[in-house]
Design an enzyme around this catalytic site. Structure first.
Site, PDB file in Angstrom:
ATOM      1  CG  LEU A 204      -2.167   0.609   1.403  1.00 42.37           C
ATOM      2  CD1 LEU A 204      -3.117   0.077   0.347  1.00 42.37           C
ATOM      3  CD2 LEU A 204      -2.738   0.354   2.794  1.00 42.37           C
ATOM      4  CG  HIS A 205       3.247   2.719  -2.937  1.00 38.90           C
ATOM      5  ND1 HIS A 205       2.984   1.519  -3.518  1.00 38.90           N
ATOM      6  CD2 HIS A 205       3.621   3.539  -3.939  1.00 38.90           C
ATOM      7  CE1 HIS A 205       3.197   1.594  -4.824  1.00 38.90           C
ATOM      8  NE2 HIS A 205       3.578   2.818  -5.114  1.00 38.90           N
ATOM      9  NE  ARG A 206      -0.186   4.572  -7.291  1.00 42.56           N
ATOM     10  CZ  ARG A 206       0.660   3.646  -7.766  1.00 42.56           C
ATOM     11  NH1 ARG A 206       0.335   2.378  -7.821  1.00 42.56           N
ATOM     12  NH2 ARG A 206       1.849   4.010  -8.197  1.00 42.56           N
ATOM     13  NE  ARG A 239       3.750   8.310  -1.603  1.00 42.70           N
ATOM     14  CZ  ARG A 239       3.571   9.626  -1.714  1.00 42.70           C
ATOM     15  NH1 ARG A 239       2.728  10.254  -0.922  1.00 42.70           N
ATOM     16  NH2 ARG A 239       4.213  10.316  -2.613  1.00 42.70           N
TER      17      ARG A 239
END
Ligand code: UD1
Length: 375
Positions: A204-206, A239
Site C-alpha cells: 500500500l503506497h499510492r 511513504r
C-alpha cells in the site's frame, strides 16, 4: 548505437534488468545505465541491483526525495548536462515514474530519440501522478513499446501514429521468469515463520490511499477483519510508514496484531512471498501483473487500473477502498470459492526484452541507411 538507459525508482529496476541483459548480447549496442537516484536507499534501490544482477550504474544523479516539482526539475537539470556530455543516439525509459517523464522532456528538447517501454497504459485518472507521466512521456516518445493490445487503442485515441507503436509484451514477466527459480531459494517464509498459502500479502503506497486518511482508515478497517482469518504480511513503503507515524491510525493497527509489518523487501524475497501467498492485496501497478503471471489471486485496492488486461485475462479484481467490499471479496477467496485463471495474456511469455532489443537494432540500421523509419 549509444543508448542511455534510465532508471530512477523501485518499479523501474525489474523492467530494465532483462533489457540490459539482452542488449549485452549485441556488440553494436552500447547501453549506458543511468540511475537518477529518485529512490536512493538500500531497501528501495540497492537491494534490487544485487537481486537482479544489475550492473553498477554508469551514471548516478543522486536526486533523492522532494515534491514532484522539485524532483522532476532536479532530474531535468542534471540530465541535461549528461546528454550534452554523453551525446547518446537515443534514450530508453521505462514505466511511469517522475524520472521517466523528466528525462523524456529533456531528451525531446535536445532532439534525442526516446523509446518508452510500457507505453500506452492508461487508468483514465488524471489525479494520479503516474497517469500524467504516462500521457506526457508517450506524447514525447518516438518508439512506443506496448505490453498489451489495449495500450495501442489508448495511444491511437490520443493521436499517436500507429507506425510508432510496437507490441512487444510485458518485460516485467521476463524478469519474473528469469528469477522465479532463484526466488524459490529465498528463506523469507522461514524468517517470517510462515507456511505456503497460509497468509495474505499486502502492499500500500499510492498517495490516494495513504495520504488520504479516510481512505487509509477504510482499508485498515477491512484489514483488521481479514487478519482474524489469516495473518497479513505488510512490507511497508517509506511513504506509508511516514503517513502512519504522522496519524492516529497507529492506534487502530495496534488492535490488529495479525497485521505483521516488515521493511520493504528485495525482489527475490518479495517474489517468493507472492508465489506462496493465498491472496495479494495491493495498490501497486506491477504487482497486479506479477500476480497474474503467477496465477495468484489479487485484489486491487483502487477504483481504476491502467492494467485492465489483468482483470480480463488474469487474476486481478478491482475492489476499491470501501471496507465492506474489501472484506467480502477477500473472504470469498479465503473461503476457497475463487478459481484462479490460467496464465497469461499474449506476449507475456518472457520474450519481451528480445522483441524490444530487436526493434531498437532495426531502427538503428534503418536510420543508418537513411530509410524513413517505419514508413
Ligand atoms: C514512486 C513512483 C510510483 C511507484 C513508487 C514505487 C512517481 C510519481 N511515483 O512513488 O509510481 O509506484 O515510487 O515505490 O514517480 N523514500 C525513501 N527512500 C527511498 C525513496 C523514497 O525513504 O529510497 C521516501 C521519500 O523520501 C518520500 C517517499 O518515500 O518521502 C515517497 O517517495 P517518492 O519517490 O516521492 O514517491 P513514491 O511514493 O515512492
Amino acid at each position: 548505437m549509444k543508448i542511455l538507459c534510465v532508471v530512477g525508482a523501485r518499479p523501474n529496476f525489474m523492467k530494465m534488468a532483462p533489457i540490459l541483459k539482452e542488449m549485452k548480447k549485441y556488440p553494436d549496442l552500447n547501453p549506458i545505465l543511468l540511475h537518477t537516484g529518485q529512490h536512493y536507499d538500500d531497501v528501495m534501490s540497492r537491494v534490487f541491483f544485487v537481486d537482479l544482477g544489475l550492473p553498477r550504474p554508469d551514471i548516478y544523479l543522486g536526486i533523492g526525495g522532494g515534491s514532484h516539482a522539485e524532483q522532476t526539475a532536479r532530474i531535468m537539470l542534471e540530465f541535461d548536462k549528461i546528454l550534452l556530455a554523453e551525446k547518446p543516439d537515443s534514450i530508453l525509459v521505462v514505466g511511469d515514474v517522475n524520472s521517466t517523464l523528466a528525462c523524456s522532456l529533456v531528451a525531446a528538447k535536445s532532439g534525442i530519440k526516446i523509446a518508452h517501454v510500457e507505453a500506452g497504459l492508461r487508468s483514465g485518472d488524471r489525479t494520479m501522478p503516474e497517469e500524467i507521466n504516462r500521457i506526457l512521456t508517450d506524447a514525447l516518445s518516438d518508439l512506443l513499446l506496448i505490453p498489451s493490445l489495449d495500450a495501442r487503442e489508448n495511444l491511437l485515441k490520443e493521436g499517436i501514429p500507429d507506425y510508432k507503436i510496437h507490441f512487444v509484451g510485458n518485460v516485467m514477466v521476463d524478469c519474473l521468469r528469469q528469477h522465479q527459480q532463484k526466488a524459490t531459494e529465498s528463506t523469507i517464509l522461514k524468517t517470517l515463520d510462515l507456511e505456503s498459502k497460509s497468509y495474505v500479502l499486502l502492499t500500500l503506497h499510492r498517495p490516494s490511499n495513504v495520504d488520504d486518511i479516510s481512505s487509509f482508515k477504510s482499508i485498515l478497517d477491512a484489514l483488521c477483519i481479514i487478519q482474524k482469518k489469516l495473518p497479513i504480511i505488510f512490507p511497508v513503503h517509506p511513504r506509508t510508514r511516514q503517513k502512519l507515524a504522522e496519524s492516529s491510525l497507529q492506534n487502530d493497527i495496534a488492535r490488529c496484531p495479525n497485521i505483521r509489518f516488515t521493511s520493504p523487501l528485495g525482489y527475490l524475497d518479495f517474489l517468493n512471498l507472492m508465489m506462496n501467498a493465498r491472496l495479494v492485496l495491493t495498490d501497486s501497478g506491477g504487482i497486479q501483473e506479477e500476480t497474474t503471471a503467477l496465477s495468484v489471486p489479487c485484489l486491487t485496492l483502487r477504483n481504476n487500473t491502467e492494467r485492465p488486461i489483468t482483470i480480463w485475462e488474469g487474476t486481478n479484481v478491482l475492489v476499491g477502498t470501501e471496507t465492506q467490499k474489501i472484506i467480502e471479496e477477500s473472504l470469498q477467496i479465503l473461503n476457497n470459492s475463487h478459481h484462479a485463471s490460467s496464465c497469461c495474456p499474449q506476449f507475456w511469455d518472457g520474450l519481451a526484452s528480445e522483441r524490444i532489443v530487436s526493434i531498437l537494432r532495426k531502427q538503428e540500421s534503418f536510420e543508418k541507411n537513411n530509410i524513413l523509419v517505419n514508413a
